[in-house]
Design a protein around this motif. Sequence first.
Motif, PDB file in Angstrom:
ATOM      1  N   ILE A  37     -16.727   4.096 -22.272  1.00 25.28           N
ATOM      2  CA  ILE A  37     -16.515   2.652 -22.433  1.00 25.28           C
ATOM      3  C   ILE A  37     -16.366   2.020 -21.060  1.00 25.28           C
ATOM      4  N   PRO A  38     -17.218   1.077 -20.692  1.00 25.03           N
ATOM      5  CA  PRO A  38     -17.118   0.419 -19.379  1.00 25.03           C
ATOM      6  C   PRO A  38     -15.729  -0.183 -19.175  1.00 25.03           C
ATOM      7  N   SER A  39     -15.086   0.213 -18.087  1.00 30.41           N
ATOM      8  CA  SER A  39     -13.697  -0.169 -17.867  1.00 30.41           C
ATOM      9  C   SER A  39     -13.465  -0.527 -16.409  1.00 30.41           C
ATOM     10  N   LEU A  40     -12.559  -1.453 -16.200  1.00 31.26           N
ATOM     11  CA  LEU A  40     -12.219  -1.897 -14.853  1.00 31.26           C
ATOM     12  C   LEU A  40     -10.712  -2.099 -14.757  1.00 31.26           C
ATOM     13  N   GLY A  41     -10.121  -1.590 -13.702  1.00 34.06           N
ATOM     14  CA  GLY A  41      -8.715  -1.814 -13.456  1.00 34.06           C
ATOM     15  C   GLY A  41      -8.522  -2.865 -12.379  1.00 34.06           C
ATOM     16  N   VAL A  42      -7.422  -3.612 -12.485  1.00 37.21           N
ATOM     17  CA  VAL A  42      -7.034  -4.565 -11.448  1.00 37.21           C
ATOM     18  C   VAL A  42      -5.592  -4.255 -11.088  1.00 37.21           C
ATOM     19  N   ASP A  43      -5.350  -3.941  -9.819  1.00 35.38           N
ATOM     20  CA  ASP A  43      -4.001  -3.593  -9.387  1.00 35.38           C
ATOM     21  C   ASP A  43      -3.869  -3.935  -7.909  1.00 35.38           C
ATOM     22  N   PRO A  44      -2.707  -4.461  -7.486  1.00 39.28           N
ATOM     23  CA  PRO A  44      -2.568  -4.883  -6.090  1.00 39.28           C
ATOM     24  C   PRO A  44      -2.253  -3.761  -5.114  1.00 39.28           C
ATOM     25  N   THR A  45      -1.954  -2.548  -5.601  1.00 40.42           N
ATOM     26  CA  THR A  45      -1.535  -1.483  -4.702  1.00 40.42           C
ATOM     27  C   THR A  45      -2.697  -0.538  -4.412  1.00 40.42           C
ATOM     28  N   ALA A  46      -3.086  -0.462  -3.142  1.00 38.51           N
ATOM     29  CA  ALA A  46      -4.270   0.302  -2.761  1.00 38.51           C
ATOM     30  C   ALA A  46      -4.091   1.797  -2.964  1.00 38.51           C
ATOM     31  N   ASN A  47      -2.863   2.297  -2.786  1.00 35.49           N
ATOM     32  CA  ASN A  47      -2.667   3.739  -2.927  1.00 35.49           C
ATOM     33  C   ASN A  47      -2.819   4.202  -4.376  1.00 35.49           C
ATOM     34  N   ASP A  79       0.799  -1.225   0.000  1.00 33.74           N
ATOM     35  CA  ASP A  79       0.000   0.000   0.000  1.00 33.74           C
ATOM     36  C   ASP A  79       0.829   1.271   0.000  1.00 33.74           C
ATOM     37  N   THR A  80       2.157   1.124   0.028  1.00 34.13           N
ATOM     38  CA  THR A  80       3.025   2.307  -0.045  1.00 34.13           C
ATOM     39  C   THR A  80       3.819   2.328  -1.345  1.00 34.13           C
ATOM     40  N   TYR A  81       3.401   1.554  -2.327  1.00 38.66           N
ATOM     41  CA  TYR A  81       4.117   1.480  -3.606  1.00 38.66           C
ATOM     42  C   TYR A  81       4.279   2.874  -4.179  1.00 38.66           C
ATOM     43  N   PRO A  82       5.522   3.307  -4.478  1.00 39.93           N
ATOM     44  CA  PRO A  82       5.753   4.723  -4.800  1.00 39.93           C
ATOM     45  C   PRO A  82       5.613   5.107  -6.260  1.00 39.93           C
ATOM     46  N   TYR A  83       5.362   4.134  -7.159  1.00 39.02           N
ATOM     47  CA  TYR A  83       5.329   4.470  -8.582  1.00 39.02           C
ATOM     48  C   TYR A  83       3.923   4.840  -9.024  1.00 39.02           C
ATOM     49  N   PHE A  84       3.765   6.067  -9.523  1.00 36.90           N
ATOM     50  CA  PHE A  84       2.501   6.544 -10.086  1.00 36.90           C
ATOM     51  C   PHE A  84       2.767   6.914 -11.542  1.00 36.90           C
ATOM     52  N   ALA A  85       2.154   6.184 -12.468  1.00 38.57           N
ATOM     53  CA  ALA A  85       2.445   6.331 -13.890  1.00 38.57           C
ATOM     54  C   ALA A  85       2.116   7.720 -14.423  1.00 38.57           C
ATOM     55  N   SER A  86       1.157   8.398 -13.809  1.00 35.57           N
ATOM     56  CA  SER A  86       0.689   9.671 -14.356  1.00 35.57           C
ATOM     57  C   SER A  86       1.688  10.805 -14.212  1.00 35.57           C
ATOM     58  N   TYR A  87       2.794  10.604 -13.509  1.00 28.46           N
ATOM     59  CA  TYR A  87       3.788  11.664 -13.383  1.00 28.46           C
ATOM     60  C   TYR A  87       4.695  11.768 -14.598  1.00 28.46           C
ATOM     61  N   SER A  88       4.518  10.890 -15.564  1.00 27.94           N
ATOM     62  CA  SER A  88       5.277  10.984 -16.815  1.00 27.94           C
ATOM     63  C   SER A  88       4.366  11.498 -17.919  1.00 27.94           C
ATOM     64  N   ASP A  89       4.663  12.680 -18.425  1.00 30.38           N
ATOM     65  CA  ASP A  89       3.839  13.262 -19.481  1.00 30.38           C
ATOM     66  C   ASP A  89       3.871  12.402 -20.743  1.00 30.38           C
TER      67      ASP A  89
END
Length: 419
Positions: free
Chosen positions: A132-142, A78-88
């Motif tokens: 478009i109906p979409s669902l994400g699956v990811d193990p990191t809660a943050n 839950d503390t995984y530090p990588y957030f993809a949106s910080y790369s333009d």
Amino acid sequence: MNTAWTSPSSVTQSCRSCGDRLEQVLVDLGMSPLCQTVIRPEAAEVGEVFYPLRAMVCQTCWLVQVGDYVAPQQIFDDTYPYFASYSDSWLAHARAYVEAMVERLGLDADSRVVEVGSNDGYMLQYMVQRGIPSLGVDPTANTAAAAREKGVDTRVDFFGLSVARELVADGWQADLVAGKNVMAQVPDLRDFVAGLAHLVAPTGTVTIEFPHLMTMIDGREFDTIYHEHFSYFSLVAVQDVYARHGLTVTDVEELPTHGGSLRVYAQRTDGNPVVAPSVDALLARERAAGVDTPAYYEGYADAVAKVRHDLVSFLEQARQDGLHVVGYGAPGKGNTLLNHAAIRSDLLNYLVDRSPAKHGHLAPGSRIPILHPDVLAETRPDVILVMPWNLREEISAQLEYTREWGARLMVAIPELTTL
């Protein structure tokens, strides 16, 4: 995904794809900590666990891989530090992907899209914006929480066959199953691919992106190797594991992302899919290069050693010359480089990163401070080593202002170069 794991003392050297014994070493990077973590200031005096980081080659199916010494829950917490949106540039890549898939597959409000390893909703937000109906699956809660703020429904879980069965039962059998740089991050590869095959609709499409093994070898991109990346794929290896789980590779695109990646399209074999000429063409190129021979992998360790030697020699000379050298970015690949080369803050004074989750923390292993990018203008370093070399153009544009005081931007891979 089966989240069971084995302790280092009981790890068997067998291929996670075909099960055969692993004997050929690609490169041994020594001992390294988990490189996608950060060290909090209050833990600065607390030791870290270092694990063997050795990439092996399967001489049966040609999957390159490292041992799964660490439970996935320990890496992707839950503390995984990588957030993809910080790369333009990565956001632009995701937006272009959505536009291409909508046109190619005819996705609309009646479709279902599932992304595995969806992170902070960086890609699915563009699907949602199109209705478009979409669902994400990811193990990191943050990161899942950040995705929900973008309107992306996200399930916090490790993807595998059991999760795929639950999603299908809940009406989420998908017209498109997408994954970007996630297949490399699962230790139970067979369970993951079985999940893809079960989740995709009979006439649906799976697209998986990953750094291409050939570019990693040819470009000396050894910093792509770290514990969070369990596997390194050629198309030869992907076709093999897909075939054993009822998926047929139908198309492949070569992408510039991450120094050179593949986007592999697949469909269920029982749907009699049509295979594009691109598949045989790339397979032929890989085999001509020798990807399915032991000789192709020989000499890589020597190439890695040269990259390390050249960088350390430069940093030591820069220190003697009184130059102020810092690093831009604190990605996983950068931490692999720093730890393998035993670079510490005496040679690289600090790192800066755009992600607030890393500010005020220390890089794993090296314990180099990670600061806000604004500190560059305050301290005016002489040399800025760009750690995510795959984003060199984006970062060079961001750091154009540093040239006002004569800062030199550099990358270490594939060789020490001034940008």
